[in-house]
Design an enzyme around this catalytic site. Structure first.
Site, PDB file in Angstrom:
ATOM      1  N   GLY A  59       0.867  -1.161   0.000  1.00  0.00           N
ATOM      2  CA  GLY A  59       0.000   0.000   0.000  1.00  0.00           C
ATOM      3  C   GLY A  59       0.906   1.214   0.000  1.00  0.00           C
ATOM      4  O   GLY A  59       2.061   1.119  -0.442  1.00  0.00           O
ATOM      5  N   GLU A  60       0.447   2.335   0.517  1.00  0.00           N
ATOM      6  CA  GLU A  60       1.314   3.502   0.630  1.00  0.00           C
ATOM      7  C   GLU A  60       1.820   3.605   2.066  1.00  0.00           C
ATOM      8  O   GLU A  60       1.028   3.753   2.998  1.00  0.00           O
ATOM      9  CB  GLU A  60       0.569   4.779   0.225  1.00  0.00           C
ATOM     10  N   SER A  61       3.130   3.536   2.237  1.00  0.00           N
ATOM     11  CA  SER A  61       3.669   3.503   3.601  1.00  0.00           C
ATOM     12  C   SER A  61       3.418   4.808   4.340  1.00  0.00           C
ATOM     13  O   SER A  61       3.217   4.810   5.555  1.00  0.00           O
ATOM     14  CB  SER A  61       5.163   3.165   3.576  1.00  0.00           C
ATOM     15  N   CYS A  91       6.473  -4.949   0.782  1.00  0.00           N
ATOM     16  CA  CYS A  91       6.578  -3.618   0.165  1.00  0.00           C
ATOM     17  C   CYS A  91       6.412  -2.519   1.218  1.00  0.00           C
ATOM     18  O   CYS A  91       7.326  -2.313   2.013  1.00  0.00           O
ATOM     19  CB  CYS A  91       5.567  -3.495  -0.974  1.00  0.00           C
ATOM     20  N   ILE A 148       5.997  -3.400  -7.340  1.00  0.00           N
ATOM     21  CA  ILE A 148       5.210  -2.209  -7.681  1.00  0.00           C
ATOM     22  C   ILE A 148       5.814  -0.997  -6.968  1.00  0.00           C
ATOM     23  O   ILE A 148       5.753  -0.918  -5.747  1.00  0.00           O
ATOM     24  CB  ILE A 148       3.749  -2.372  -7.225  1.00  0.00           C
ATOM     25  N   ARG A 149       6.385  -0.066  -7.724  1.00  0.00           N
ATOM     26  CA  ARG A 149       7.027   1.109  -7.116  1.00  0.00           C
ATOM     27  C   ARG A 149       7.798   0.635  -5.873  1.00  0.00           C
ATOM     28  O   ARG A 149       7.706   1.212  -4.783  1.00  0.00           O
ATOM     29  CB  ARG A 149       5.983   2.165  -6.724  1.00  0.00           C
ATOM     30  N   HIS A 196       5.373  -8.426  -3.913  1.00  0.00           N
ATOM     31  CA  HIS A 196       4.027  -8.684  -3.403  1.00  0.00           C
ATOM     32  C   HIS A 196       3.621 -10.138  -3.588  1.00  0.00           C
ATOM     33  O   HIS A 196       2.934 -10.471  -4.552  1.00  0.00           O
ATOM     34  CB  HIS A 196       3.017  -7.800  -4.133  1.00  0.00           C
ATOM     35  N   GLU A 198       1.398 -11.549  -2.175  1.00  0.00           N
ATOM     36  CA  GLU A 198      -0.067 -11.609  -2.042  1.00  0.00           C
ATOM     37  C   GLU A 198      -0.779 -11.397  -3.374  1.00  0.00           C
ATOM     38  O   GLU A 198      -1.975 -11.638  -3.481  1.00  0.00           O
ATOM     39  CB  GLU A 198      -0.552 -10.592  -0.989  1.00  0.00           C
TER      40      GLU A 198
END
Lengths: 219, 299
Positions: A59-61, A91, A148-149, A196, A198
């Site tokens: 997600g976004e940390s 991530c 992802i990023r 990821h 997941e």
């Protein structure tokens, strides 16, 4: 009475709390259930009751860091991690479990549960996000890893076991790109990945974590 | 231990494109027009920002042709924040989309908020490495966009109005039809594909999974924390807030409150707590009074 089929997990199996403040929590819950564990979503400290281990999803940390603080989960989780509770971070989750973050926000707080320094968005922006076949210690066949990023591990302490590394593409954002960087690491009861697991149907990395949880509960 | 080879990295795959949408789930994507606003959004816990020159409420007020933003303005916002930066291209304007991809934006919104460039064709989104989000008012429109390569769908709502009614209509239409399709038998799925003017394969996939093949977010009219809670309960997986934050009286606290309400949308006591003392929301507009309905753009 017909015997219940044991496709669903029984109470003797570990209960994994997936931190569900933001990001791909549902995929972790599904992966753990496929791998034979029980899993619940965690949004507030009370949700941690009875939980044997936690997963911090992608997600976004920066967002998660903010919501961990406002929900009171930061302190509750810190206490449990200090008590030796196993944790799996993917991530953004890896960033949150690290000791320090490079290219993060100055106010970003981390749990410091594993002795690594992590660089955020190290592989570049979304157009540089990628899939790659990854060979990892403990896995017989390569793992299809989705980045992802993604962050990478810039420094791993002596206590940290590096299970997989990858060669960054030459167009990565950072100058002086290293020839290879750790992307799957373990230290004590903590497992972290840049990618990821997941997002793929392959649950072998989740199984590695469940084995760590089992070992921790047996002690 | 072996190392992966840098040359074997696959970029721009469907999994990678949809994957970023998955990472934004449960979050709030905020429209910003300056680097300062982008910082306020990031501080408040936004998962991403949409960089544009004017928020929809101003585009609506000003009239005229609305186009892609100045690249310098987008770069200024990219430099100001560490979260993903999205930008809008006109419907069908693949030239603008190519420019945005060259700027390394993280997602392109092929958006009805800008003036359409093509009255028949949307962008062929498969041709790009950067992922696209598209608006939809119903399931057929959503599936046509997905067949063109969109990796995230947002219900359109009516941007720039501060009125949630259209977002609710569109979300209910999409999720309602998904529920009906899961009850349909194999023969009925052919008729669903015909009625929706959508590829049969996507309809069959929905019948099996009970969900869109890509994340479903909500946009257009969200102005309060309770609005965010409402649309999340109706099946949205994340929310876009356009004019609702920076056209309100006190943007920072409102942005933070909408972030909290989106995470804790099932807990009314949290939504109540964060809703206290936020000042005025953006001024709202009734649908009957609108000269232009943006949601009608796109086909």
């Amino acid at each position: 009475m017909p015997a219940r089929k044991s496709a669903t997990a029984s109470d003797s199996q570990p209960l994994i709390g997936v931190v569900a403040l933001q990001g791909a929590a549902a995929e972790h819950v599904a992966a753990f259930r496929r791998a034979g564990a029980r899993a619940v979503e965690v949004r507030v400290p009370a949700d941690l009751d009875g939980v044997d281990a936690v997963a911090l999803p992608g997600g976004e940390s920066t967002t998660m860091s903010h919501l961990l603080r406002t929900s009171g989960l930061f302190d509750a989780l810190s206490e449990r991690l200090a008590g030796g509770m196993p944790a799996f971070g993917t991530c953004a989750g890896m960033i949150l479990l690290a000791v320090d973050v490079l290219d993060g926000r100055p106010d970003q707080r981390c749990f410091g549960a594993i002795d690594i320094s992590v660089r955020r968005n190290a592989f570049g922006r979304q157009v540089a996000s990628f899939e790659a076949e990854l060979t990892a210690d403990g896995l017989d066949e390569p793992f299809k890893a989705v980045f992802i990023r993604a962050p990478w591990v810039e420094r791993a302490g002596d206590s940290v076991e590096v299970l997989a590394e990858i060669t960054p593409a030459s167009n990565s954002s950072t100058d002086g790109v290293p020839s290879s960087v750790p992307v799957l690491c373990r230290s004590g009861p903590i497992l972290v990945s840049s990618f990821h697991p997941e997002l793929t149907a392959d649950d072998r990395i989740h199984q590695i974590f469940l084995d760590m949880v089992g070992a921790s509960m047996a002690r | 231990m072996n190392s992966g080879d840098g040359a074997s990295h696959l970029v721009g795959t469907v999994r990678v494109k949809r994957g970023l949408a998955d990472m934004l789930r449960g979050g709030v994507i905020m429209d910003v027009v300056t680097p300062e606003q982008a910082k306020i959004a990031e501080d408040a816990g936004a998962v991403a920002v949409m960089a544009l020159e004017r928020v929809p409420a101003d585009i609506r007020r000003d009239g005229g042709v609305a186009r892609m933003s100045d690249p310098a303005m987008i770069e200024g916002i990219q430099a100001a924040v560490t979260i993903p930066v999205m930008a809008k291209a006109r419907i069908g304007h693949f030239g603008e989309a190519q420019v945005l991809e060259s700027l390394d934006v993280d997602y392109i919104d092929e958006s009805e908020v800008l003036t359409p460039a093509d009255e028949a064709h949307h962008i062929d989104k498969w041709a790009f490495t950067v992922p696209f989000v598209c608006g939809a008012t119903n399931l057929g429109e959503a599936l046509r966009r997905i067949s063109e390569g969109a990796c995230m769908i947002r219900s359109k709502g009516e941007a720039g109005t501060g009125n949630i009614v259209e977002a609710v209509r569109h979300l209910r239409s999409i999720t309602g039809d998904i529920r009906k399709i899961t009850q349909a038998d194999a023969a009925e799925l052919f008729d669903w594909a015909k009625q929706l003017q959508s590829p049969l394969g996507l309809v069959q996939e929905i019948a099996e999974t009970g969900r869109l093949p890509v994340p479903l977010f909500c946009a257009g009219g969200i102005a309060t924390p309770a609005d965010a809670s409402l649309v999340m309960q109706l099946g949205a997986e994340a929310v876009f807030v356009g004019s609702g934050i920076f056209k309100s009286e006190d943007p920072g606290p409102r942005a933070e409150a909408i972030v909290e309400a989106t995470t804790h949308y099932r807990d009314p006591s949290v939504v109540a707590k964060v809703s206290r003392g936020l000042g005025s929301a953006m001024p709202g507009l009734e649908m009957e009074g609108l000269d232009t309905k943006l949601a009608e753009r796109g086909w």
